[in-house]
Design a protein around this motif. Structure first.
Motif, short mmCIF file in Angstrom:
data_model
loop_
_atom_site.label_atom_id
_atom_site.label_comp_id
_atom_site.label_asym_id
_atom_site.label_seq_id
_atom_site.Cartn_x
_atom_site.Cartn_y
_atom_site.Cartn_z
N SER A 1 0.85 -1.19 0.00
CA SER A 1 0.00 0.00 0.00
C SER A 1 0.89 1.24 0.00
N ALA A 2 0.28 2.41 -0.09
CA ALA A 2 1.02 3.66 -0.19
C ALA A 2 1.32 4.25 1.19
N SER A 3 2.32 5.09 1.23
CA SER A 3 2.67 5.81 2.45
C SER A 3 1.96 7.15 2.52
N LYS A 4 1.98 7.73 3.73
CA LYS A 4 1.44 9.09 3.97
C LYS A 4 -0.02 9.20 3.55
N THR A 5 -0.82 8.20 3.89
CA THR A 5 -2.22 8.22 3.50
C THR A 5 -3.11 8.60 4.68
N TYR A 6 -4.19 9.30 4.35
CA TYR A 6 -5.14 9.79 5.34
C TYR A 6 -6.55 9.48 4.88
N ILE A 7 -7.46 9.31 5.82
CA ILE A 7 -8.89 9.29 5.53
C ILE A 7 -9.43 10.59 6.09
N GLY A 8 -9.74 11.49 5.18
CA GLY A 8 -10.03 12.85 5.63
C GLY A 8 -8.76 13.45 6.22
N ASP A 9 -8.83 13.91 7.47
CA ASP A 9 -7.66 14.44 8.16
C ASP A 9 -7.01 13.44 9.10
N LYS A 10 -7.56 12.23 9.14
CA LYS A 10 -7.06 11.23 10.08
C LYS A 10 -6.04 10.33 9.38
N LEU A 11 -4.88 10.15 10.01
CA LEU A 11 -3.82 9.33 9.43
C LEU A 11 -4.30 7.89 9.25
N TYR A 12 -4.10 7.37 8.06
CA TYR A 12 -4.44 5.97 7.77
C TYR A 12 -3.18 5.10 7.85
N GLU A 13 -2.16 5.43 7.05
CA GLU A 13 -0.89 4.73 7.13
C GLU A 13 0.26 5.72 6.94
N GLU A 14 1.14 5.80 7.92
CA GLU A 14 2.32 6.66 7.78
C GLU A 14 3.28 6.08 6.75
N LYS A 15 3.41 4.76 6.77
CA LYS A 15 4.28 4.07 5.84
C LYS A 15 3.52 2.92 5.20
N GLY A 16 3.71 2.77 3.91
CA GLY A 16 3.03 1.70 3.21
C GLY A 16 3.36 0.34 3.80
N SER A 17 2.40 -0.55 3.77
CA SER A 17 2.57 -1.87 4.38
C SER A 17 2.31 -2.96 3.36
N GLU A 18 2.83 -4.14 3.65
CA GLU A 18 2.61 -5.28 2.79
C GLU A 18 1.21 -5.85 3.03
N VAL A 19 0.50 -6.10 1.95
CA VAL A 19 -0.84 -6.68 2.05
C VAL A 19 -0.71 -8.17 2.35
N THR A 20 -1.43 -8.62 3.34
CA THR A 20 -1.29 -10.01 3.79
C THR A 20 -2.47 -10.90 3.41
N HIS A 21 -3.55 -10.30 2.90
CA HIS A 21 -4.72 -11.11 2.56
C HIS A 21 -5.57 -10.35 1.54
N SER A 22 -6.49 -11.06 0.94
CA SER A 22 -7.45 -10.44 0.03
C SER A 22 -8.83 -10.46 0.67
N TYR A 23 -9.79 -9.83 0.00
CA TYR A 23 -11.12 -9.65 0.59
C TYR A 23 -12.15 -10.62 0.03
N GLY A 24 -11.76 -11.49 -0.90
CA GLY A 24 -12.62 -12.59 -1.30
C GLY A 24 -13.76 -12.27 -2.23
N PHE A 25 -13.76 -11.09 -2.85
CA PHE A 25 -14.81 -10.81 -3.83
C PHE A 25 -14.54 -11.60 -5.11
N VAL A 26 -15.60 -11.91 -5.83
CA VAL A 26 -15.50 -12.73 -7.04
C VAL A 26 -15.57 -11.83 -8.26
N ASP A 27 -14.56 -11.93 -9.12
CA ASP A 27 -14.58 -11.22 -10.39
C ASP A 27 -15.53 -11.97 -11.32
N LEU A 28 -16.77 -11.51 -11.38
CA LEU A 28 -17.81 -12.25 -12.10
C LEU A 28 -17.51 -12.40 -13.58
N ASN A 29 -17.01 -11.34 -14.18
CA ASN A 29 -16.76 -11.37 -15.62
C ASN A 29 -15.65 -12.36 -15.96
#
Length: 691
Positions: free
Chosen positions: A575-603
């Motif tokens: 993921s990216a660094s220095k990210t915010y949701i609105g004015d609230k810090l989301y991630e100061e430093k990008g992190s490695e994604v450890t899992h997926s969310y399981g949605f199905v690509d229907l097409n």
């Protein structure tokens, strides 16, 4: 000749005439009588990328230290942009790996030698050049040493073939400087449909061998050996087709019947009987089609599956048809149209804050085409991308579109649009802060919104660049609305999305010097996928994510939302660094994604590699998705892309800037640059009330 050219040449015949020199020749030049001094064209071309004669480095390539004498037949005269003429060794050297043709550079050939014609045997003295990758002969200037020794018939073109186990590039190298003709066995298909080559200022398209090119990251994860191998293969599988002069805007010289209604070209078409000269310039092999050589629409071989189609019929039993459509900057704010200003205009209109139509006539055609497409889609609810973010009032883009859709429709087919609560809007009017936004329209006769619409706030970036300047990057927020089918138990939540563009800017651009095959801001889109997944993956009920995710099927953001599983040795998704949701810090430093969310690509699940909604730089893939949770997936009957845009010419779109007098039509083809996605769904049976 041996090899491929022994099987398929159309032999040239030359009639020898008494030796003579053209009166226009600016310098006296006597052709040598000793045939041993002549150098053959095949030996000049050689078997490699650079002529063995061109050995002295120059600013543009290489040049030979000495002159060569050449005697050969003129096969074509350059008409405008290719300044010079082509020579052909009609006997050849019997080596299928060397070309028998070559280009002779002479910038004013037509004024110095107005009587020079194809079929003439000429004798000349020149140096051999590798000019930006193209082998050519360079005559002395302004006093070229050239004379004509006879006039014969024009050499006939060779039937172009790609041999087994060789690339298109390798085959083209064998024909460089030669006249060729395409037929069914040439097996070249349109992979990039009629655009504008700004480097060479002419209208063109691109062909590839056997099939249109696929985007490597559509099929394989970015960074994988398979993706890199396909990227390399694609790079050597392109042939640009163009005229030798700057054609008028909207004109295709070699296809006089070309038009947007009956004479169209589609990606996957195979042009046959098309002939021209093989050239290499501006880092591309090109088929230069002379002015006199044309083909008809009947020379475009096309399958019925590849041709224009009506919108897919509803699957049997469908309760509700859901759609997603990027409408290519549907803007109403130009003063000639009279719509409200979008949020980026700061209260004053300018063309710079309007990404869409800049005239009433262009807008009328844009709207007519989009209305035609949506009407034929026949969706009960439709998520839209690239609407102008100019509110929800009577002159907003979404109101304008819905009014146009409803104009001639019966009551049960009419649409309404979802309006966000005023308290959730920027300045009480706008959806977020970008010039464009997503929207949802629906048929109230079929569906009833449940509760108010919700916003999923996408991450933004706040950072300092390398020069210490404060910077920010933003993403478009997503729109979520739950619907209930009238008279049925079916209920579902639709989320409309438009992730950040591959061509935009963000923090990653300041520290990444490598070419990113996933486009700019990929990590930032991964952050958006995480925020979206965290918000919706645990929701109960039927959930469907649709929209333009600006991510091909095997790129990081889609994999995070669907089926990514980290493996040892595989490139990690970050993921990216220095990210915010609105004015609230989301991630100061990008992190490695450890899992997926399981949605199905229907097409992808239903249609595999045929799931295509977009074409870029001659490569096909999908940016537009229908991603369902497991519960929603059970109700899906059919998923389809309707190829009204990605296979078509962008010249058929509404814009008139580069298309001259080309007639446009209010049909759905080239209504946008993305294909709409269609999802047919069946929920529970209707429940009957006792009387």
């Amino acid at each position: 000749m041996i090899g491929f050219r022994t099987l398929f040449p159309i032999a040239a015949s030359v009639v020898l005439l008494p030796t003579f020199s053209y009166a226009e020749t600016p310098v006296s030049f006597s052709c040598p009588t000793d045939n041993s001094v002549f150098t053959s064209i095949p030996s000049i071309q050689g078997t490699g990328k650079i002529s063995p004669y061109a050995t002295i480095p120059t600013s543009y390539g290489y040049i030979s230290p000495d002159y060569v004498y050449v005697k050969a037949t003129v096969s074509q005269i350059g008409q405008s942009l290719n300044k010079g003429f082509y020579l052909l060794d009609t006997k050849g050297d019997g080596n299928p790996n060397t070309s028998d043709g070559i280009f002779v550079y002479l910038k004013d050939v037509q004024s110095k030698y107005p009587s020079l014609k194809p079929g003439a045997t000429v004798c000349l003295q020149a140096k051999v050049e590798d000019y930006y990758g193209s082998t050519q002969l360079d005559l002395d200037y302004p006093t070229p040493k050239l004379t004509v020794v006879s006039q014969g018939e024009v050499p006939k073109p060779y039937h172009f073939r790609v041999e087994p186990n060789e690339t298109l590039d390798h085959a083209l190298r064998r024909y460089e400087g030669m006249p060729i003709i395409l037929d069914r066995e040439s097996d070249l298909k349109v992979t990039c449909n009629f655009s504008y080559d700004y480097d060479r200022y002419r209208n063109n398209l691109v062909l590839s061998y056997q099939a249109p090119l696929m985007m490597p990251t559509q099929l394989y994860p970015a960074g994988s050996e398979q993706a890199e191998a396909l990227q390399k293969a694609n790079a050597s599988n392109r042939l640009v087709v163009e005229s030798d002069y700057k054609a008028k805007a909207g004109v295709l010289p070699w296809l006089p019947d070309w038009d947007a209604s009956e004479g169209y070209i589609r990606i996957g078409d195979m042009p046959i009987n098309l002939q021209g000269m093989v050239a290499y310039n501006f880092d591309k092999y090109r088929l230069i089609v002379p002015e006199a050589d044309t083909i008809s629409i009947g020379d475009l071989v096309r399958t019925s599956e590849n041709d224009r189609q009506a919108a897919p019929q509803r699957a049997k039993g469908t309760d509700v048809r859901i759609g997603s459509f990027n409408v290519l900057n549907f803007f109403t704010s130009n003063p000639s149209i009279g719509g409200a200003l979008n949020i980026t205009c700061d209260g004053v209109y300018s063309d710079s804050c309007n990404r869409g139509a800049k005239s009433a006539s262009d807008f009328a055609m844009q709207r007519a085409k989009i209305v035609s497409a949506i009407t034929q889609l026949n969706a009960d609810v439709l998520a839209l991308m690239e609407l102008e973010n100019n509110g929800y009032g009577d002159t907003s883009s979404i109101a304008n579109l819905v009014n146009a859709l409803n104009k001639d429709e019966p009551y049960d087919k009419r649409y309404q649009y979802i309006v966000l609560p005023k308290r959730k809007l920027t300045d009480g009017k706008y959806f977020g802060t970008d010039a464009i936004s997503v929207g949802i329209i629906y048929r109230p006769h079929v569906l009833r919104p449940v509760g108010s619409a919700k916003i999923i706030t996408m991450p933004n970036q706040q950072y300092t660049d390398s020069e210490g300047q404060s910077k920010s990057a933003h993403q478009r927020n997503s729109l979520m609305q739950t619907f209930k089918l009238r008279g049925q138990r079916g209920k579902f939540t639709l989320v409309a999305n438009h992730l950040k563009s591959k061509g935009s800017g963000c923090l990653e651009d300041t520290y990444s010097s490598e070419e990113n095959v996933q486009g700019h801001c990929n990590d930032f889109r991964v952050s958006a996928a995480k925020v979206l997944g965290d918000r919706v993956s645990k929701m109960r009920g039927n959930v469907l994510l649709v929209g333009d995710f600006n991510s091909y099927a095997q790129e990081d953001p889609i994999r995070v939302l669907t089926n990514y599983q980290p493996h040892s040795g595989e490139r990690p998704i970050m993921s990216a660094s220095k990210t915010y949701i609105g004015d609230k810090l989301y991630e100061e430093k990008g992190s490695e994604v450890t899992h997926s969310y399981g949605f199905v690509d229907l097409n992808a699940k239903q249609n595999g590699a045929a799931a295509i909604s977009y074409s870029y730089n001659g490569e096909q893939g999908t940016l537009d998705y229908a991603l369902a949770n497991k519960r929603m997936e059970k109700h899906v009957l059919q998923v389809a892309d309707w190829h009204i845009n990605s296979y078509e010419s962008e010249f058929f779109e509404y814009g008139s800037k580069y298309t001259g007098d080309l007639q446009k039509y209010p049909n759905p083809f080239s209504a946008s640059d993305h294909d709409p996605v269609i999802i047919d769904v069946k929920f529970a049976k209707k429940h009957h009330h006792k009387h």
